[in-house]
Design a protein around this motif. Structure first.
Motif, PDB file in Angstrom:
ATOM      1  N   GLU A  65      -0.060 161.818  35.872  1.00 17.14           N
ATOM      2  CA  GLU A  65       0.315 161.940  36.956  1.00 17.14           C
ATOM      3  C   GLU A  65      -1.070 162.673  37.437  1.00 17.14           C
ATOM      4  OE1 GLU A  65       3.521 165.184  37.301  1.00 17.14           O
ATOM      5  OE2 GLU A  65       4.754 163.910  38.010  1.00 17.14           O
ATOM      6  N   ILE A  66      -1.855 163.275  37.271  1.00 14.84           N
ATOM      7  CA  ILE A  66      -3.183 163.583  37.000  1.00 14.84           C
ATOM      8  C   ILE A  66      -4.084 162.298  37.729  1.00 14.84           C
ATOM      9  CG2 ILE A  66      -5.595 165.179  36.075  1.00 14.84           C
ATOM     10  CD1 ILE A  66      -3.430 166.311  33.827  1.00 14.84           C
ATOM     11  N   ARG A  67      -4.612 162.871  38.726  1.00 16.32           N
ATOM     12  CA  ARG A  67      -5.771 161.599  38.805  1.00 16.32           C
ATOM     13  C   ARG A  67      -7.015 162.359  39.321  1.00 16.32           C
ATOM     14  NH1 ARG A  67      -2.776 157.328  42.213  1.00 16.32           N
ATOM     15  NH2 ARG A  67      -5.501 157.224  43.094  1.00 16.32           N
ATOM     16  N   LEU A  68      -8.336 161.799  39.198  1.00  8.51           N
ATOM     17  CA  LEU A  68      -9.243 162.043  39.835  1.00  8.51           C
ATOM     18  C   LEU A  68      -9.713 162.727  40.503  1.00  8.51           C
ATOM     19  CD1 LEU A  68     -12.323 161.819  38.345  1.00  8.51           C
ATOM     20  CD2 LEU A  68     -12.701 159.517  39.060  1.00  8.51           C
ATOM     21  N   GLU A  69      -9.407 162.002  41.804  1.00  7.95           N
ATOM     22  CA  GLU A  69      -9.691 162.576  42.894  1.00  7.95           C
ATOM     23  C   GLU A  69      -9.354 163.760  43.424  1.00  7.95           C
ATOM     24  OE1 GLU A  69      -6.122 160.019  44.189  1.00  7.95           O
ATOM     25  OE2 GLU A  69      -8.148 159.340  42.652  1.00  7.95           O
ATOM     26  N   GLY A  70      -7.491 163.947  42.692  1.00  8.28           N
ATOM     27  CA  GLY A  70      -7.257 165.688  42.482  1.00  8.28           C
ATOM     28  C   GLY A  70      -8.523 166.706  41.908  1.00  8.28           C
ATOM     29  N   SER A 115      -3.826 170.551  40.450  1.00  7.35           N
ATOM     30  CA  SER A 115      -4.977 169.046  40.123  1.00  7.35           C
ATOM     31  C   SER A 115      -4.816 168.590  38.956  1.00  7.35           C
ATOM     32  CB  SER A 115      -6.079 169.173  40.563  1.00  7.35           C
ATOM     33  OG  SER A 115      -6.890 170.320  39.788  1.00  7.35           O
ATOM     34  N   ARG A 145       0.509 164.349  32.455  1.00  5.12           N
ATOM     35  CA  ARG A 145      -0.406 164.096  32.020  1.00  5.12           C
ATOM     36  C   ARG A 145      -0.761 162.719  32.754  1.00  5.12           C
ATOM     37  NH1 ARG A 145      -2.952 162.355  26.462  1.00  5.12           N
ATOM     38  NH2 ARG A 145      -3.511 164.263  26.458  1.00  5.12           N
ATOM     39  N   LEU A 176      -8.283 161.529  30.019  1.00  7.19           N
ATOM     40  CA  LEU A 176      -7.813 160.575  31.174  1.00  7.19           C
ATOM     41  C   LEU A 176      -9.192 159.944  31.428  1.00  7.19           C
ATOM     42  CD1 LEU A 176      -4.911 162.844  33.411  1.00  7.19           C
ATOM     43  CD2 LEU A 176      -4.783 160.160  32.388  1.00  7.19           C
TER      44      LEU A 176
END
Length: 121
Positions: free
Chosen positions: A21-26, A74, A19, A98
């Protein structure tokens, strides 16, 4: 080993981001493709998991596999092997924690667009 990366009962496992490591841009990149957005809409329409084979996408099997990989890497979906089937589920709880409201907003916008354009959501 984190729960997300433990081998399934079949002994095969797939890498998923934790969790944190999840990025908005991805996530936005994954959702920006029409085929991947359709996959997400289809998954959102059910409570639970769907087998990869139920998705009728107008692309080759290798391209479909690529789309699922982008969604998994992602952090949008979780994939797990159950026997020979690769099952898919949205990571709703992770995405909501997130990015509150993002998934619901994207799904509502996709449905509105489909209605406006006369296409399936």
């Amino acid at each position: 080993m984190p729960a997300q990366n433990r081998p399934s009962s079949s002994g095969r496992s797939l890498e998923h981001p934790d969790r944190a490591e999840i990025r908005l841009e991805g996530v936005l990149h994954a959702l920006a493709d029409p085929m991947r957005l359709q996959i997400v809409c289809d998954l959102a329409a059910v409570e639970g998991e769907l087998n990869c084979s139920v998705f009728d996408l107008p692309v080759s099997k290798s391209t479909t596999t690529h789309h699922f990989r982008v969604l998994r890497e992602s952090g949008v979906v979780r994939q797990i092997y159950r026997g020979t089937a690769k099952m898919n589920a949205l990571r709703r709880d992770d995405l909501e924690a997130l990015f509150p409201g993002l998934l619901g907003t994207v799904l509502a916008a996709a449905a509105h667009q489909a209605s406006r354009l006369g296409a399936p959501a």
